[in-house]
Design a protein around this motif. Structure first.
Motif, PDB file in Angstrom:
ATOM      1  N   VAL A   1      47.475  36.267  -5.264  1.00  0.00           N
ATOM      2  CA  VAL A   1      47.856  35.711  -6.563  1.00  0.00           C
ATOM      3  C   VAL A   1      47.405  34.262  -6.587  1.00  0.00           C
ATOM      4  CG1 VAL A   1      49.736  35.282  -8.171  1.00  0.00           C
ATOM      5  CG2 VAL A   1      49.848  37.258  -6.630  1.00  0.00           C
ATOM      6  N   ILE A   2      46.510  33.930  -7.524  1.00  0.00           N
ATOM      7  CA  ILE A   2      45.963  32.574  -7.609  1.00  0.00           C
ATOM      8  C   ILE A   2      46.322  31.976  -8.963  1.00  0.00           C
ATOM      9  CG2 ILE A   2      43.911  31.126  -7.509  1.00  0.00           C
ATOM     10  CD1 ILE A   2      42.574  33.280  -5.826  1.00  0.00           C
ATOM     11  N   SER A   3      47.038  30.859  -8.929  1.00  0.00           N
ATOM     12  CA  SER A   3      47.367  30.117 -10.149  1.00  0.00           C
ATOM     13  C   SER A   3      46.308  29.038 -10.323  1.00  0.00           C
ATOM     14  CB  SER A   3      48.753  29.481 -10.031  1.00  0.00           C
ATOM     15  OG  SER A   3      49.727  30.477  -9.841  1.00  0.00           O
ATOM     16  N   MET A   4      45.556  29.153 -11.401  1.00  0.00           N
ATOM     17  CA  MET A   4      44.500  28.187 -11.695  1.00  0.00           C
ATOM     18  C   MET A   4      45.020  27.184 -12.724  1.00  0.00           C
ATOM     19  SD  MET A   4      42.270  29.525  -9.739  1.00  0.00           S
ATOM     20  CE  MET A   4      40.700  28.811 -10.152  1.00  0.00           C
ATOM     21  N   GLU A   5      44.198  26.236 -13.087  1.00  0.00           N
ATOM     22  CA  GLU A   5      44.610  25.212 -14.044  1.00  0.00           C
ATOM     23  C   GLU A   5      45.012  25.815 -15.384  1.00  0.00           C
ATOM     24  OE1 GLU A   5      43.038  20.935 -15.748  1.00  0.00           O
ATOM     25  OE2 GLU A   5      41.690  22.193 -14.614  1.00  0.00           O
ATOM     26  N   TRP A   6      44.337  26.886 -15.833  1.00  0.00           N
ATOM     27  CA  TRP A   6      44.570  27.443 -17.170  1.00  0.00           C
ATOM     28  C   TRP A   6      44.997  28.908 -17.154  1.00  0.00           C
ATOM     29  CZ3 TRP A   6      44.478  23.405 -20.218  1.00  0.00           C
ATOM     30  CH2 TRP A   6      43.626  22.359 -19.920  1.00  0.00           C
ATOM     31  N   TYR A   7      44.944  29.594 -16.009  1.00  0.00           N
ATOM     32  CA  TYR A   7      45.230  31.028 -15.987  1.00  0.00           C
ATOM     33  C   TYR A   7      45.674  31.472 -14.600  1.00  0.00           C
ATOM     34  CZ  TYR A   7      40.508  31.309 -14.003  1.00  0.00           C
ATOM     35  OH  TYR A   7      39.402  31.148 -13.215  1.00  0.00           O
ATOM     36  N   VAL A   8      46.120  32.727 -14.525  1.00  0.00           N
ATOM     37  CA  VAL A   8      46.529  33.327 -13.260  1.00  0.00           C
ATOM     38  C   VAL A   8      45.705  34.584 -13.037  1.00  0.00           C
ATOM     39  CG1 VAL A   8      48.423  34.434 -12.006  1.00  0.00           C
ATOM     40  CG2 VAL A   8      48.879  32.431 -13.429  1.00  0.00           C
ATOM     41  N   SER A   9      45.192  34.764 -11.817  1.00  0.00           N
ATOM     42  CA  SER A   9      44.448  35.958 -11.445  1.00  0.00           C
ATOM     43  C   SER A   9      45.131  36.642 -10.264  1.00  0.00           C
ATOM     44  CB  SER A   9      43.006  35.621 -11.043  1.00  0.00           C
ATOM     45  OG  SER A   9      42.253  35.231 -12.159  1.00  0.00           O
ATOM     46  N   VAL A  10      45.083  37.972 -10.272  1.00  0.00           N
ATOM     47  CA  VAL A  10      45.617  38.770  -9.172  1.00  0.00           C
ATOM     48  C   VAL A  10      44.484  39.639  -8.640  1.00  0.00           C
ATOM     49  CG1 VAL A  10      47.341  40.474  -8.473  1.00  0.00           C
ATOM     50  CG2 VAL A  10      47.893  38.796 -10.268  1.00  0.00           C
ATOM     51  N   PHE A  11      44.309  39.653  -7.305  1.00  0.00           N
ATOM     52  CA  PHE A  11      43.235  40.393  -6.667  1.00  0.00           C
ATOM     53  C   PHE A  11      43.814  41.402  -5.684  1.00  0.00           C
ATOM     54  CE2 PHE A  11      41.640  36.266  -7.859  1.00  0.00           C
ATOM     55  CZ  PHE A  11      40.396  36.535  -8.419  1.00  0.00           C
ATOM     56  N   ASP A  12      43.106  42.526  -5.490  1.00  0.00           N
ATOM     57  CA  ASP A  12      43.515  43.502  -4.475  1.00  0.00           C
ATOM     58  C   ASP A  12      42.937  43.088  -3.121  1.00  0.00           C
ATOM     59  OD1 ASP A  12      40.822  44.319  -4.442  1.00  0.00           O
ATOM     60  OD2 ASP A  12      41.203  46.173  -5.543  1.00  0.00           O
ATOM     61  N   THR A  13      43.121  43.920  -2.101  1.00  0.00           N
ATOM     62  CA  THR A  13      42.676  43.570  -0.749  1.00  0.00           C
ATOM     63  C   THR A  13      41.160  43.498  -0.614  1.00  0.00           C
ATOM     64  OG1 THR A  13      42.829  45.891  -0.105  1.00  0.00           O
ATOM     65  CG2 THR A  13      44.729  44.488   0.401  1.00  0.00           C
ATOM     66  N   ASN A  14      40.412  44.078  -1.560  1.00  0.00           N
ATOM     67  CA  ASN A  14      38.943  43.998  -1.559  1.00  0.00           C
ATOM     68  C   ASN A  14      38.430  42.870  -2.443  1.00  0.00           C
ATOM     69  OD1 ASN A  14      38.568  46.272   0.162  1.00  0.00           O
ATOM     70  ND2 ASN A  14      39.040  47.602  -1.581  1.00  0.00           N
ATOM     71  N   LEU A  15      39.331  42.004  -2.875  1.00  0.00           N
ATOM     72  CA  LEU A  15      39.033  40.880  -3.772  1.00  0.00           C
ATOM     73  C   LEU A  15      38.498  41.331  -5.131  1.00  0.00           C
ATOM     74  CD1 LEU A  15      37.700  38.086  -1.413  1.00  0.00           C
ATOM     75  CD2 LEU A  15      39.986  38.401  -2.354  1.00  0.00           C
ATOM     76  N   ASN A  16      38.913  42.507  -5.582  1.00  0.00           N
ATOM     77  CA  ASN A  16      38.650  42.933  -6.958  1.00  0.00           C
ATOM     78  C   ASN A  16      39.778  42.401  -7.826  1.00  0.00           C
ATOM     79  OD1 ASN A  16      36.343  44.626  -6.367  1.00  0.00           O
ATOM     80  ND2 ASN A  16      37.813  46.043  -5.433  1.00  0.00           N
ATOM     81  N   ARG A  17      39.408  41.733  -8.926  1.00  0.00           N
ATOM     82  CA  ARG A  17      40.442  41.209  -9.812  1.00  0.00           C
ATOM     83  C   ARG A  17      41.105  42.376 -10.526  1.00  0.00           C
ATOM     84  NH1 ARG A  17      39.356  35.970 -12.692  1.00  0.00           N
ATOM     85  NH2 ARG A  17      37.503  36.990 -13.422  1.00  0.00           N
ATOM     86  N   ILE A  18      42.425  42.488 -10.383  1.00  0.00           N
ATOM     87  CA  ILE A  18      43.152  43.588 -11.027  1.00  0.00           C
ATOM     88  C   ILE A  18      43.999  43.100 -12.196  1.00  0.00           C
ATOM     89  CG2 ILE A  18      43.167  45.098  -9.009  1.00  0.00           C
ATOM     90  CD1 ILE A  18      45.978  44.095  -8.353  1.00  0.00           C
ATOM     91  N   LYS A  19      44.148  41.788 -12.350  1.00  0.00           N
ATOM     92  CA  LYS A  19      44.901  41.239 -13.472  1.00  0.00           C
ATOM     93  C   LYS A  19      44.464  39.800 -13.696  1.00  0.00           C
ATOM     94  CE  LYS A  19      49.572  41.920 -14.532  1.00  0.00           C
ATOM     95  NZ  LYS A  19      49.421  42.455 -15.808  1.00  0.00           N
ATOM     96  N   ILE A  20      44.362  39.416 -14.972  1.00  0.00           N
ATOM     97  CA  ILE A  20      44.139  38.019 -15.334  1.00  0.00           C
ATOM     98  C   ILE A  20      44.984  37.740 -16.566  1.00  0.00           C
ATOM     99  CG2 ILE A  20      42.057  38.587 -16.663  1.00  0.00           C
ATOM    100  CD1 ILE A  20      41.039  35.739 -15.914  1.00  0.00           C
TER     101      ILE A  20
END
Length: 193
Positions: free
Chosen positions: A19-38
Protein backbone atom coordinates in the motif's frame (compact mmCIF):
# COMPACT_ATOMS: atom_id res chain seq x y z
CA UNK A 1 7.31 -2.25 -13.92
CA UNK A 2 5.51 0.56 -12.16
CA UNK A 3 6.92 4.08 -12.33
CA UNK A 4 6.11 6.21 -9.31
CA UNK A 5 5.76 9.82 -10.42
CA UNK A 6 4.68 11.62 -7.25
CA UNK A 7 6.17 12.09 -3.81
CA UNK A 8 5.73 9.06 -1.58
CA UNK A 9 4.11 9.85 1.77
CA UNK A 10 4.06 6.33 3.23
CA UNK A 11 4.63 2.68 2.26
CA UNK A 12 3.32 -0.34 4.16
CA UNK A 13 2.69 -4.04 3.60
CA UNK A 14 -0.69 -5.43 4.71
CA UNK A 15 -1.66 -9.09 4.10
CA UNK A 16 0.84 -9.48 1.23
CA UNK A 17 -0.32 -6.24 -0.39
CA UNK A 18 1.88 -3.20 -0.90
CA UNK A 19 0.00 0.00 0.00
CA UNK A 20 1.64 3.23 -1.19
CA UNK A 21 0.30 6.65 -0.22
CA UNK A 22 1.45 9.18 -2.79
CA UNK A 23 1.11 12.96 -2.75
CA UNK A 24 -2.25 12.86 -4.59
CA UNK A 25 -3.43 9.22 -4.57
CA UNK A 26 -3.15 5.76 -3.04
CA UNK A 27 -2.11 2.61 -4.92
CA UNK A 28 -2.35 -1.02 -3.82
CA UNK A 29 -0.17 -3.71 -5.43
CA UNK A 30 -0.20 -7.52 -5.23
CA UNK A 31 2.91 -9.65 -4.57
CA UNK A 32 3.86 -9.46 -8.29
CA UNK A 33 3.70 -5.64 -8.18
CA UNK A 34 0.54 -5.55 -10.30
CA UNK A 35 -1.57 -2.56 -9.31
CA UNK A 36 -4.90 -3.91 -8.05
CA UNK A 37 -6.38 -0.64 -6.77
CA UNK A 38 -5.83 3.09 -7.25
CA UNK A 39 -7.81 5.80 -5.51
CA UNK A 40 -7.19 9.31 -6.76
CA UNK A 41 -10.29 11.52 -7.00
CA UNK A 42 -12.57 10.70 -4.06
CA UNK A 43 -15.41 11.44 -6.48
CA UNK A 44 -14.74 15.19 -6.41
CA UNK A 45 -13.16 17.47 -8.97
CA UNK A 46 -11.19 20.66 -8.83
CA UNK A 47 -8.85 21.97 -6.14
CA UNK A 48 -11.31 21.40 -3.28
CA UNK A 49 -11.48 17.71 -4.13
CA UNK A 50 -7.83 16.83 -4.60
CA UNK A 51 -6.84 14.10 -2.14
CA UNK A 52 -3.91 14.57 0.22
CA UNK A 53 -3.33 11.02 1.55
CA UNK A 54 -0.81 10.73 4.37
CA UNK A 55 -1.21 7.05 5.27
CA UNK A 56 -3.36 4.12 4.12
CA UNK A 57 -4.28 0.74 5.57
CA UNK A 58 -6.29 -2.31 4.47
CA UNK A 59 -8.40 -3.88 7.23
CA UNK A 60 -9.33 -7.57 7.68
CA UNK A 61 -12.44 -7.07 5.51
CA UNK A 62 -10.21 -5.84 2.64
CA UNK A 63 -11.45 -2.25 3.03
CA UNK A 64 -8.96 0.52 2.22
CA UNK A 65 -8.80 3.28 4.86
CA UNK A 66 -6.93 6.53 4.24
CA UNK A 67 -5.74 9.24 6.64
CA UNK A 68 -6.11 12.31 4.43
CA UNK A 69 -4.88 15.82 5.28
CA UNK A 70 -7.89 17.42 3.58
CA UNK A 71 -10.73 14.93 4.19
CA UNK A 72 -9.81 13.29 7.51
CA UNK A 73 -10.46 9.57 7.82
CA UNK A 74 -11.64 8.19 4.46
CA UNK A 75 -13.15 4.78 3.71
CA UNK A 76 -12.72 3.70 0.07
CA UNK A 77 -15.94 2.38 -1.47
CA UNK A 78 -14.54 1.84 -4.97
CA UNK A 79 -11.74 3.32 -7.09
CA UNK A 80 -13.30 6.80 -7.12
CA UNK A 81 -15.94 7.03 -4.37
CA UNK A 82 -15.21 7.37 -0.66
CA UNK A 83 -17.01 7.90 2.62
CA UNK A 84 -15.30 10.52 4.79
CA UNK A 85 -15.61 10.41 8.59
CA UNK A 86 -15.33 13.73 10.39
CA UNK A 87 -15.00 14.11 14.15
CA UNK A 88 -16.83 16.90 15.95
CA UNK A 89 -14.19 19.56 15.44
CA UNK A 90 -13.06 22.40 13.20
CA UNK A 91 -12.12 21.73 9.57
CA UNK A 92 -8.51 22.71 10.16
CA UNK A 93 -5.90 22.83 12.88
CA UNK A 94 -4.76 26.23 11.54
CA UNK A 95 -5.85 28.93 13.98
CA UNK A 96 -4.88 32.58 13.62
CA UNK A 97 -7.45 34.30 15.85
CA UNK A 98 -10.39 33.32 18.05
CA UNK A 99 -13.29 35.18 19.65
CA UNK A 100 -15.71 33.93 22.32
CA UNK A 101 -18.87 35.38 23.81
CA UNK A 102 -21.72 33.75 25.72
CA UNK A 103 -20.30 30.27 25.10
CA UNK A 104 -19.98 30.78 21.32
CA UNK A 105 -16.46 30.33 19.95
CA UNK A 106 -15.44 31.49 16.48
CA UNK A 107 -12.02 30.84 14.96
CA UNK A 108 -10.36 31.86 11.73
CA UNK A 109 -7.39 30.11 10.10
CA UNK A 110 -5.50 33.22 8.99
CA UNK A 111 -2.47 33.09 6.81
CA UNK A 112 0.27 35.67 6.44
CA UNK A 113 4.00 35.26 6.69
CA UNK A 114 6.46 37.41 8.63
CA UNK A 115 6.42 40.06 5.90
CA UNK A 116 2.59 40.24 5.78
CA UNK A 117 2.26 38.37 2.50
CA UNK A 118 -0.84 36.24 2.14
CA UNK A 119 -0.63 32.44 2.24
CA UNK A 120 -3.91 31.80 0.36
CA UNK A 121 -5.46 29.85 3.24
CA UNK A 122 -9.06 28.97 2.30
CA UNK A 123 -9.91 26.64 5.21
CA UNK A 124 -13.14 28.51 6.02
CA UNK A 125 -14.39 29.93 9.31
CA UNK A 126 -15.23 27.54 12.15
CA UNK A 127 -17.56 27.97 15.11
CA UNK A 128 -18.35 25.99 18.24
CA UNK A 129 -21.95 26.67 19.28
CA UNK A 130 -23.94 24.50 21.70
CA UNK A 131 -21.19 21.86 21.73
CA UNK A 132 -21.17 21.35 17.96
CA UNK A 133 -18.51 22.50 15.50
CA UNK A 134 -19.35 23.79 12.04
CA UNK A 135 -17.24 25.28 9.28
CA UNK A 136 -18.55 27.87 6.87
CA UNK A 137 -16.97 27.51 3.44
CA UNK A 138 -17.92 26.87 -0.17
CA UNK A 139 -20.74 28.68 -1.95
CA UNK A 140 -22.66 30.71 0.62
CA UNK A 141 -25.44 33.16 -0.21
CA UNK A 142 -24.08 35.31 -3.03
CA UNK A 143 -20.36 34.63 -2.54
CA UNK A 144 -17.96 31.73 -2.86
CA UNK A 145 -16.13 31.65 0.45
CA UNK A 146 -13.59 29.26 -1.10
CA UNK A 147 -12.24 32.29 -3.01
CA UNK A 148 -11.88 34.36 0.19
CA UNK A 149 -8.49 33.68 1.67
CA UNK A 150 -6.49 34.43 4.76
CA UNK A 151 -9.23 35.41 7.21
CA UNK A 152 -7.20 37.11 9.95
CA UNK A 153 -9.66 38.57 12.45
CA UNK A 154 -13.04 37.72 13.95
CA UNK A 155 -15.25 39.82 16.22
CA UNK A 156 -18.55 39.06 17.93
CA UNK A 157 -21.09 41.87 18.25
CA UNK A 158 -21.03 42.88 21.95
CA UNK A 159 -24.83 43.39 21.90
CA UNK A 160 -25.71 40.21 19.98
CA UNK A 161 -23.55 37.05 20.13
CA UNK A 162 -25.33 35.70 17.01
CA UNK A 163 -23.91 38.56 14.92
CA UNK A 164 -20.26 38.07 13.86
CA UNK A 165 -17.79 39.82 11.56
CA UNK A 166 -14.57 38.41 10.10
CA UNK A 167 -11.89 40.28 8.15
CA UNK A 168 -9.78 38.74 5.41
CA UNK A 169 -6.47 39.81 3.99
CA UNK A 170 -7.42 41.85 0.88
CA UNK A 171 -10.77 40.08 0.26
CA UNK A 172 -13.11 42.13 2.44
CA UNK A 173 -15.14 41.81 5.62
CA UNK A 174 -17.63 38.98 6.07
CA UNK A 175 -20.82 39.24 8.13
CA UNK A 176 -22.56 36.27 9.77
CA UNK A 177 -25.95 36.09 11.46
CA UNK A 178 -27.13 33.06 13.45
CA UNK A 179 -24.18 30.99 12.20
CA UNK A 180 -24.81 31.71 8.50
CA UNK A 181 -22.89 33.94 6.08
CA UNK A 182 -24.96 36.99 5.08
CA UNK A 183 -22.79 39.68 3.44
CA UNK A 184 -19.33 40.27 2.01
CA UNK A 185 -18.26 43.91 2.26
CA UNK A 186 -15.57 44.82 -0.26
CA UNK A 187 -14.65 47.52 -2.79
CA UNK A 188 -17.64 46.57 -4.97
CA UNK A 189 -20.39 47.30 -2.45
CA UNK A 190 -18.87 49.90 -0.10
CA UNK A 191 -18.08 53.56 -0.71
CA UNK A 192 -14.67 55.11 -0.23
CA UNK A 193 -11.23 53.54 0.00
Amino acid sequence: GVILQNNIKEIRVVDNKLVISMEWYVSVFDTNLNRIKILYTYGYSGYAGEPRPQEAFIDQGNTLWIADARFGLVKAIDNQQVEPFYPNGPKTSSVFTMAVKEGKLWMVPGGVDGEWRNLLNTDGISSLINGSWSTISGQQASASLDSIHDVLAVAIDPKNSSHVFAASFRCGVLEFTNGSFTTLYNEVNTAGN
